[in-house]
Design a protein around this motif. Structure first.
Motif, PDB file in Angstrom:
ATOM      1  N   SER A   1       0.869  -1.177   0.000  1.00  0.00           N
ATOM      2  CA  SER A   1       0.000   0.000   0.000  1.00  0.00           C
ATOM      3  C   SER A   1       0.905   1.225   0.000  1.00  0.00           C
ATOM      4  CB  SER A   1      -0.896   0.028   1.243  1.00  0.00           C
ATOM      5  OG  SER A   1      -1.801  -1.060   1.203  1.00  0.00           O
ATOM      6  N   PHE A   2       0.395   2.301  -0.596  1.00  0.00           N
ATOM      7  CA  PHE A   2       1.180   3.543  -0.629  1.00  0.00           C
ATOM      8  C   PHE A   2       0.239   4.733  -0.602  1.00  0.00           C
ATOM      9  CE2 PHE A   2       3.044   7.123  -2.902  1.00  0.00           C
ATOM     10  CZ  PHE A   2       4.192   7.315  -2.146  1.00  0.00           C
ATOM     11  N   ALA A   3       0.633   5.762   0.133  1.00  0.00           N
ATOM     12  CA  ALA A   3      -0.165   6.993   0.198  1.00  0.00           C
ATOM     13  C   ALA A   3       0.760   8.194   0.070  1.00  0.00           C
ATOM     14  CB  ALA A   3      -0.913   7.053   1.527  1.00  0.00           C
ATOM     15  N   TYR A   4       0.291   9.214  -0.648  1.00  0.00           N
ATOM     16  CA  TYR A   4       0.960  10.520  -0.633  1.00  0.00           C
ATOM     17  C   TYR A   4       0.331  11.283   0.524  1.00  0.00           C
ATOM     18  CZ  TYR A   4       2.462   9.506  -5.441  1.00  0.00           C
ATOM     19  OH  TYR A   4       3.028   8.943  -6.564  1.00  0.00           O
ATOM     20  N   GLY A   5       1.025  11.387   1.651  1.00  0.00           N
ATOM     21  CA  GLY A   5       0.405  12.009   2.825  1.00  0.00           C
ATOM     22  C   GLY A   5      -0.779  11.170   3.274  1.00  0.00           C
ATOM     23  N   ASP A   6      -1.970  11.791   3.285  1.00  0.00           N
ATOM     24  CA  ASP A   6      -3.179  11.062   3.711  1.00  0.00           C
ATOM     25  C   ASP A   6      -3.933  10.452   2.531  1.00  0.00           C
ATOM     26  OD1 ASP A   6      -2.695  11.764   6.319  1.00  0.00           O
ATOM     27  OD2 ASP A   6      -3.829  13.643   6.171  1.00  0.00           O
ATOM     28  N   GLU A   7      -3.395  10.657   1.336  1.00  0.00           N
ATOM     29  CA  GLU A   7      -4.143  10.225   0.143  1.00  0.00           C
ATOM     30  C   GLU A   7      -3.672   8.842  -0.322  1.00  0.00           C
ATOM     31  OE1 GLU A   7      -4.653  11.504  -4.503  1.00  0.00           O
ATOM     32  OE2 GLU A   7      -3.701  12.932  -3.141  1.00  0.00           O
ATOM     33  N   PRO A   8      -4.473   7.796  -0.084  1.00  0.00           N
ATOM     34  CA  PRO A   8      -4.042   6.454  -0.516  1.00  0.00           C
ATOM     35  C   PRO A   8      -4.037   6.338  -2.042  1.00  0.00           C
ATOM     36  CG  PRO A   8      -6.253   6.381   0.440  1.00  0.00           C
ATOM     37  CD  PRO A   8      -5.785   7.802   0.535  1.00  0.00           C
ATOM     38  N   VAL A   9      -2.957   5.774  -2.573  1.00  0.00           N
ATOM     39  CA  VAL A   9      -2.823   5.642  -4.031  1.00  0.00           C
ATOM     40  C   VAL A   9      -2.806   4.171  -4.450  1.00  0.00           C
ATOM     41  CG1 VAL A   9      -1.424   6.281  -6.030  1.00  0.00           C
ATOM     42  CG2 VAL A   9      -1.506   7.797  -4.065  1.00  0.00           C
ATOM     43  N   LEU A  10      -2.157   3.324  -3.646  1.00  0.00           N
ATOM     44  CA  LEU A  10      -2.184   1.874  -3.883  1.00  0.00           C
ATOM     45  C   LEU A  10      -2.678   1.188  -2.620  1.00  0.00           C
ATOM     46  CD1 LEU A  10       1.242   1.223  -5.696  1.00  0.00           C
ATOM     47  CD2 LEU A  10      -1.026   1.273  -6.746  1.00  0.00           C
ATOM     48  N   ARG A  11      -3.497   0.143  -2.798  1.00  0.00           N
ATOM     49  CA  ARG A  11      -4.066  -0.558  -1.646  1.00  0.00           C
ATOM     50  C   ARG A  11      -3.859  -2.066  -1.781  1.00  0.00           C
ATOM     51  NH1 ARG A  11      -8.687   3.243  -0.537  1.00  0.00           N
ATOM     52  NH2 ARG A  11      -8.667   4.726  -2.257  1.00  0.00           N
ATOM     53  N   ASP A  12      -3.068  -2.616  -0.891  1.00  0.00           N
ATOM     54  CA  ASP A  12      -2.880  -4.062  -0.765  1.00  0.00           C
ATOM     55  C   ASP A  12      -2.652  -4.744  -2.126  1.00  0.00           C
ATOM     56  OD1 ASP A  12      -2.638  -6.431   0.632  1.00  0.00           O
ATOM     57  OD2 ASP A  12      -4.765  -6.909   0.465  1.00  0.00           O
ATOM     58  N   VAL A  13      -1.599  -4.321  -2.805  1.00  0.00           N
ATOM     59  CA  VAL A  13      -1.286  -4.862  -4.135  1.00  0.00           C
ATOM     60  C   VAL A  13      -0.364  -6.078  -3.992  1.00  0.00           C
ATOM     61  CG1 VAL A  13      -0.097  -4.393  -6.315  1.00  0.00           C
ATOM     62  CG2 VAL A  13      -1.595  -2.654  -5.306  1.00  0.00           C
ATOM     63  N   ASN A  14      -0.776  -7.187  -4.589  1.00  0.00           N
ATOM     64  CA  ASN A  14       0.036  -8.406  -4.612  1.00  0.00           C
ATOM     65  C   ASN A  14       0.248  -8.833  -6.059  1.00  0.00           C
ATOM     66  OD1 ASN A  14       0.180  -9.338  -1.622  1.00  0.00           O
ATOM     67  ND2 ASN A  14      -1.974  -8.795  -1.937  1.00  0.00           N
ATOM     68  N   VAL A  15       1.471  -8.687  -6.545  1.00  0.00           N
ATOM     69  CA  VAL A  15       1.764  -9.014  -7.942  1.00  0.00           C
ATOM     70  C   VAL A  15       3.140  -9.665  -7.999  1.00  0.00           C
ATOM     71  CG1 VAL A  15       2.294  -8.044 -10.223  1.00  0.00           C
ATOM     72  CG2 VAL A  15       0.393  -7.117  -8.924  1.00  0.00           C
ATOM     73  N   SER A  16       3.235 -10.741  -8.774  1.00  0.00           N
ATOM     74  CA  SER A  16       4.521 -11.402  -8.978  1.00  0.00           C
ATOM     75  C   SER A  16       4.875 -11.323 -10.466  1.00  0.00           C
ATOM     76  CB  SER A  16       4.404 -12.854  -8.525  1.00  0.00           C
ATOM     77  OG  SER A  16       5.650 -13.457  -8.581  1.00  0.00           O
ATOM     78  N   ILE A  17       6.052 -10.767 -10.771  1.00  0.00           N
ATOM     79  CA  ILE A  17       6.482 -10.621 -12.167  1.00  0.00           C
ATOM     80  C   ILE A  17       7.779 -11.409 -12.352  1.00  0.00           C
ATOM     81  CG2 ILE A  17       7.200  -8.991 -13.958  1.00  0.00           C
ATOM     82  CD1 ILE A  17       5.581  -6.827 -12.381  1.00  0.00           C
ATOM     83  N   PRO A  18       7.734 -12.511 -13.108  1.00  0.00           N
ATOM     84  CA  PRO A  18       8.959 -13.295 -13.322  1.00  0.00           C
ATOM     85  C   PRO A  18       9.992 -12.489 -14.119  1.00  0.00           C
ATOM     86  CG  PRO A  18       6.987 -14.472 -14.098  1.00  0.00           C
ATOM     87  CD  PRO A  18       6.583 -13.063 -13.826  1.00  0.00           C
ATOM     88  N   ALA A  19      11.249 -12.813 -13.934  1.00  0.00           N
ATOM     89  CA  ALA A  19      12.322 -12.160 -14.694  1.00  0.00           C
ATOM     90  C   ALA A  19      12.079 -12.347 -16.186  1.00  0.00           C
ATOM     91  CB  ALA A  19      13.670 -12.757 -14.296  1.00  0.00           C
TER      92      ALA A  19
END
Length: 250
Positions: A15-33
């Motif tokens: 999860s990521f927020a700029y200050g109080d503004e959430p931008v990403l929420r509980d992201v689960n991603v797997s990217i193979p090489a």
């Protein structure tokens, strides 16, 4: 410190927020090489933030991002960023020669290596046609060159860097159709054998992606091929149709 990575990327509960503004929420991603992944979704859905977290332009608010199994926060930023080449919407050039602008990708590169990178980026022909060739001064922010020429120098820089992870931030969006086609060819070449994140606002950019992630309101709501997503995901279908209709009207 780390040496060259394979390029496997894992987002775990990010999860990521700029200050109080959430931008990403509980992201689960797997990217193979070596996989090429396009990020699509409405404006503000979190695509650019997702990509910018990999080289640690920001740090996650929650969760973990790992490259080759290593939490990116445990490695030096310089070493991490050495693994990543970025080709953005606007090519950033400096008031110096074409050769030196390409050499930013690898400051110790020989003239021959600079030329080789330019050839792969489909930039060599136009550079050689200039009066001073590779010694041509580009002007402040590349003002003496066209948009397509600036972008090809930016791609040559990425070739010279030879990083295992590439971030393409809609690198053809400001170009005319002819330049877009040439640059698309160069980008396909650049992407071979590397892990690629493509931030896509135009669907023409994602034709050759191995996989597409659909973002909405900070979440990855679907993942798959164009055919699967078009058949099963209403948001993807609507975004794609909207763009196709706009193209037809033009």
């Amino acid at each position: 410190p780390i040496t060259r990575v394979q390029g496997e990327i894992e987002f775990s509960g990010v999860s990521f927020a700029y200050g109080d503004e959430p931008v990403l929420r509980d992201v689960n991603v797997s990217i193979p090489a070596g996989q090429s992944v396009a990020l699509v979704g409405p404006s503000g859905a979190g695509k650019s933030t997702f990509a910018n977290l990999v080289p640690r332009f920001y740090d996650v608010t929650e969760g973990q991002i790992s490259v080759d199994g290593m939490d990116v926060r445990t490695v030096t930023k310089a070493d991490l960023r050495h693994q990543v080449a970025l080709v953005s919407q606007e090519a950033i050039l400096f008031g110096d020669s074409i050769a030196e602008n390409i050499r930013i990708g690898n400051p110790s590169a020989t003239d021959e290596e600079v030329r080789g990178a330019a050839i792969m980026a489909h930039a060599h022909t136009f550079i050689e046609a200039l009066e001073d060739g590779y010694d041509t001064e580009v002007g402040e922010r590349g003002s003496r060159l066209s948009g397509g020429q600036r972008q090809r120098i930016s791609i040559a820089r990425a070739f010279l860097k030879n990083a295992p992870i590439i971030i393409l931030d809609e690198p053809t969006s400001a170009l005319d159709a002819e330049s877009e086609h040439e640059i698309q060819v160069a980008l396909e070449e650049l992407s071979k054998g590397r892990t690629v994140l493509i931030i896509a606002h135009r669907f023409s950019t994602i034709q050759h992606a191995d996989r597409i992630l659909v973002f909405d309101a900070g979440k990855v709501i679907a993942s798959g091929s164009h055919a699967d997503l078009y058949a099963q995901n209403p948001l993807y279908q609507s975004l794609y149709n909207k763009q196709s209709h706009t193209k037809l009207e033009q």
